[in-house]
Design an enzyme around this catalytic site. Structure first.
Site, short mmCIF file in Angstrom:
data_model
loop_
_atom_site.label_atom_id
_atom_site.label_comp_id
_atom_site.label_asym_id
_atom_site.label_seq_id
_atom_site.Cartn_x
_atom_site.Cartn_y
_atom_site.Cartn_z
CD GLU A 175 -1.64 -3.14 -12.21
OE1 GLU A 175 -1.30 -2.02 -11.78
OE2 GLU A 175 -2.54 -3.31 -13.02
CE LYS B 226 0.41 0.51 -1.88
NZ LYS B 226 1.13 1.72 -1.61
#
Ligand code: ATP
Length: 582
Positions: free
Chosen positions: A250, A252
Site C-alpha cells: 500500500e 505510505k
C-alpha cells in the site's frame, strides 16, 4: 491518603535510575493506595489529571499558576516572575514561596490526594467567562494548605512538567506485581492496556475485579486502541524474506495517522500519540460521519493535505496549519485534506483485531463509501517483487513516503512493531537545490477554482542527443490565480490533438501542446519514476527521473523549447545530490 506521600514518592523517583528500584517503590505505593484512588494516583504519577485522549485541559498556564501562588503566599507576582527567570523552574519557585510564608498553622488542613484530585478536576471543568478567576482561587486554596514540597510537585503536575520518566511498561510491571501476584500474568494485563490505552482504568479493574476482569476486557469505542506500527527494510528483496507469498503493498501516505471512533453520529479522532485531535479536523469528522456505513466502528487511516485544484498531495508540513486552537474554519478552507483509510478494528459490537488483514480490508471496503475525499489506501496484492518496486516508485512520485507492505494473514497487533507491517522508504534522497526550465507539452483540466483553466501542466526536459522532449513531472502548485487565468491564453495557440511526435510521454494528458512555452520549476527532490521518461532506463531499467512536489516559479518567455534544461543536466543534478537516507 495524604498528598505528601505522593510528593515523597516523586522526590524519591527523581533520584533513582535503576528500573528495578523504581518498580519496588511503585509497588509499595500502589499497595498503600486505597481502592477508590488507584486510577487517580496512576494518572498523577504520569503527570496527568486525565488520560490525554480525553482532551481535557486544566486551562492554567504559567501566569495563572503564579497568580495562585501569589494569592496563597502573599508574594507579589512580579517577584515570583523574577524568581522564575532566575531558576527557570516554576516548581522551585512555588516551593520557595511556600517556605517563605509565615505559617498560620491553626487553620491549616493537610492535603489529601482526594482533595487535590477533586480540586484539579473542578478546575478543569470550570468554564465560561469568569472561569479564570475561579480557577486561580481554587488552586490557591490548595497552595494555602501545601507544604513547600507539595507546592513544588503540585505546580509541576498542573503545568505538565512532572516528567518522572516512569514508562507505561514500568507501571504495568508494578501493577502486575502489586495485584496479579505473578509476573506470568503480565502479557494479559498488557493486552488489556493495548486495547484501552488507560493505565488508570487497568489498575481499577485489577483491584476491583482481578485478573478475571482483565481477561474479559473488550474494546470500547471512545477509548483509543494503541496503534500497530511497522518494521523497516532497506529494499524490496528483504520483504520477501519476511513475508512469503502474496502480500498487500500500500502507498505510505505522508500525513497524520488517525484512529477514528464512530459512535452513532459522533466521531472522535485520535492521533498517533492517542491525543484527541477531533477539533483539528471538523472536515474529517464530517467525511467519516457521512462515509462510514456502520453504526459503531473504529477505523484507521492517514489524513493527507491536498492541493484542492489538482487533488495532488502536499507535504506533511501543510497539516501543521491545523494545529491551532482558533479560527480552525479558516485553516479547513485554506488547507483541505483527504483521508485514506487502511484498517478497521471494530464494527458494531465485534472486535476485528484478531481477523487476518485480508478479511479486515474486505469489511473496510464494504463499509466505506469512497466519496468527497474519503478513500481507501491504494493497494495491490501480489508476490511479484518487480511489480512492488514499480508501485513503490509511483507512490514516491505521487508525494508518498514509500510503501507499507502487509502480511495478508496478519492480525492487528495493538501497540506492537512487528514484521506483519513492513515499511519500505527511499534509501537515497536527491535534494533539488536549483530550479530547472521545462517545456510545457500537455495539460490536465482543472477542478474547483481552476475549472475554467488547466489544473496541472505536463512538463519536459530536452534530450539534445535525440532531439526529443522527455517528461519530468506534472506541475499543479505554485501558480497564483492570475497565472492560472492566463494559462489557456498562453498555451492554447500551441494546442494539437495528440502527443507531439517529438515528445516522449508515458502519461496521457487531457490536452497536448506543441513544445514551445518554457516555465521555471523547483521541487523538493529528484526521484526515480516509472511514469516519467527523462533519462529513461539510464539509472534503473523501467524508470526515468521525476521531480517530487514540483512548484511553478515563473514563465520563461525569453527561452524557447531548445533552451530548456536538458535531460543530461537533470541526470547530473540527480547524481550530484544523491545521498543515502539514514
Ligand atoms: P515514520 O517516521 O517512518 O513515518 P513512524 O514511526 O511514524 O514512521 P511507522 O510504524 O514507521 O511509523 O510507519 C507506519 C506509519 O505509516 C503509520 O503510523 C501511518 O501513519 C503511516 N501510513 C501511511 N500509509 C499507511 C498505510 N497504507 N498503512 C499503514 N500505515 C500507513
Amino acid at each position: 491518603m495524604l498528598f505528601i506521600e505522593l510528593a515523597n514518592f516523586f522526590e524519591k523517583i527523581e533520584r533513582i535510575t535503576a528500573r528495578s528500584t523504581i518498580i519496588d517503590s511503585l509497588v509499595n505505593l500502589l499497595r498503600k493506595t486505597p481502592k477508590d484512588l488507584i486510577d487517580k494516583v496512576i494518572y498523577l504519577i504520569q503527570g496527568e489529571i486525565f488520560p490525554s485522549f480525553y482532551g481535557i485541559e486544566l486551562g492554567l498556564g504559567e501566569k495563572l499558576t503564579l497568580k495562585a501562588v501569589s494569592l496563597a503566599y502573599g508574594i507579589e507576582s512580579y517577584e515570583l516572575e523574577k524568581m522564575l527567570k532566575r531558576f527557570g523552574d516554576i516548581g522551585k519557585v512555588a516551593e520557595i514561596a511556600a517556605s517563605k510564608k509565615k505559617q498560620v498553622t491553626l487553620f491549616k488542613q493537610p492535603l489529601t490526594v482526594k482533595r487535590v484530585y477533586e480540586t484539579l478536576e473542578k478546575i478543569a471543568k470550570t468554564t465560561g467567562e469568569k472561569s479564570q478567576d475561579l480557577k486561580v482561587r481554587l488552586l490557591s486554596g490548595l497552595f494555602v494548605d501545601a507544604s513547600p514540597k507539595e507546592a513544588k510537585y503540585l505546580t509541576r503536575i498542573i503545568l505538565g512538567e512532572l516528567r518522572l520518566g516512569v514508562a507505561d511498561m514500568t507501571i504495568l510491571d508494578a501493577l502486575t506485581i502489586a495485584y496479579a501476584k505473578s509476573i506470568g500474568f503480565r502479557d494479559e494485563i498488557e493486552r488489556a492496556y493495548n486495547l484501552c490505552s488507560d493505565l488508570g482504568e487497568i489498575a481499577k479493574i485489577l483491584v476491583n475485579e482481578g485478573l478475571e476482569g482483565i481477561r474479559k476486557y473488550k474494546i470500547k469505542p471512545g477509548r483509543p486502541i494503541r496503534m500497530m506500527l511497522a518494521q523497516r527494510v532497506e529494499n524490496v528483496k528483504e520483504v520477501a524474506f519476511k513475508i512469503g507469498g502474496k502480500m498487500a503493498a500500500e502507498w505510505k501516505y505522508d500525513g497524520e495517522r488517525i484512529q477514528a471512533h464512530k459512535i452513532g453520529s459522533k466521531v472522535i479522532l485520535f492521533s498517533r500519540r492517542l491525543e484527541n485531535i477531533t477539533n483539528q479536523y471538523p472536515d474529517a469528522v464530517e467525511m467519516l460521519r457521512k462515509g462510514l456505513k456502520s453504526n459503531e466502528t473504529i477505523v484507521e487511516g492517514e489524513i493527507v493535505a491536498i492541493n484542492p485544484d489538482t487533488g495532488e498531495f502536499l507535504p506533511f508540513q501543510e497539516l501543521m496549519h491545523r494545529r491551532r486552537k482558533h479560527d480552525i474554519e479558516i485553516a479547513v478552507k485554506r488547507y483541505p485534506i483527504n483521508i485514506f483509510l487502511f484498517d478497521i478494528l471494530y464494527k458494531d459490537g465485534e472486535s476485528l483485531i484478531d481477523k487476518p488483514y485480508i478479511d479486515r480490508r474486505k469489511i473496510l471496503e464494504e463499509i466505506v463509501e469512497q466519496k468527497n475525499g474519503l478513500m481507501l489506501s491504494k493497494q495491490i496484492i501480489t508476490d511479484n517483487l518487480e511489480e512492488i518496486e514499480k508501485f513503490f516508485l509511483e507512490a514516491i512520485e505521487n508525494g508518498c513516503e514509500g510503501l507499507i507492505i502487509k502480511d495478508l494473514k496478519g492480525t492487528y497487533r495493538a501497540g506492537a512493531r512487528e514484521w506483519l507491517w513492513i515499511k519500505l522508504k527511499k534509501s537515497y534522497h536527491s535534494k533539488m537545490i536549483e530550479p530547472v526550465d521545462l517545456v510545457v507539452v500537455g495539460a490536465f483540466y482543472g477542478k474547483g477554482r481552476r475549472a475554467k483553466s488547466y489544473g496541472a501542466l505536463l512538463v519536459a526536459s530536452y534530450n539534445k542527443e535525440k532531439d526529443i522532449f522527455e517528461t519530468v513531472c506534472k506541475v499543479g502548485s505554485g501558480f497564483t490565480d492570475t497565472d492560472i487565468e492566463r494559462l489557456p491564453e498562453i498555451l492554447n495557440k500551441y494546442r494539437i490533438n495528440k502527443c507531439h511526435p517529438r515528445v516522449f510521454s508515458k502519461m496521457e494528458a487531457d490536452v497536448w501542446f506543441e513544445p514551445n512555452v518554457v516555465i521555471e520549476v523547483i521541487g523538493d527532490e529528484l526521484t526515480l519514476s516509472p511514469v516519467h521518461t527523462c533519462c529513461y532506463g539510464k539509472i534503473q531499467a523501467g524508470s526515468g527521473i521525476a521531480i517530487r512536489f514540483p512548484r511553478f516559479l515563473r514563465y520563461r518567455f525569453d527561452k524557447d523549447a531548445k533552451d530548456a534544461t536538458t535531460s543530461d543536466e537533470i541526470l547530473e543534478m540527480y547524481k550530484r545530490q544523491l545521498k543515502k537516507v539514514e
